[in-house]
Design a protein around this motif. Structure first.
Motif: not given
Length: 142
Positions: A66-85
């Motif tokens: 649930d902390d991760l996101s995988v998106e496709l934006e105009e030929g770019m694969l974008v992986i992002s993450g944010e963890k609340e500690d």
């Protein structure tokens, strides 16, 4: 004397190419980031499965799906993450769970066929699907 940023100062022969500014800018950014080590988190592998299939693996120990996101934006694969500690008090924190955004430029006709997150490893499957009309063709000689 060697400078670690020397490669980022290469003067590309831009005057010989018209309309390729975006590509030159991407190459310059990629070279600069690889020399400066500014784009090293999270660590990753790119695995060749066969001639048309690849997998990008990212080491994400400490993150939940649930902390991760995988998106496709105009030929770019974008992986992002944010963890609340916020709820945890660490005496020592050696496993990084910092906010990140990692991008990969995908070649033409490369599509994301799936993603899975198992044991702290995010694996994104890619397939190169070249349309029939773009594949090499054999012409019959009569």
């Amino acid at each position: 004397m060697t400078n670690s940023n020397a490669i980022s100062r290469i003067t590309w022969p831009r005057s010989s190419f018209v309309g390729f500014d975006r590509i030159w800018n991407e190459l310059d950014t990629a070279l600069t980031n690889s020399v400066d080590n500014t784009n090293v988190f999270p660590r990753h592998n790119i695995v060749k499965i066969d001639e048309s299939s690849f997998e990008i693996e990212l080491a994400l120990a400490g993150y939940d799906q649930d902390d991760l996101s995988v998106e496709l934006e105009e030929g770019m694969l974008v992986i992002s993450g944010e963890k609340e500690d916020d709820s945890v008090e660490y005496l020592h924190k050696g496993i990084s769970t910092k906010k990140f955004r990692r991008t990969f430029r995908l070649a033409e006709h490369v599509v994301v066929s799936g993603a899975k997150f198992v044991n702290g490893l995010l694996a994104i499957s890619l397939v190169q699907e070249v349309p029939e009309e773009k594949k090499p063709q054999t012409i019959d000689i009569k």
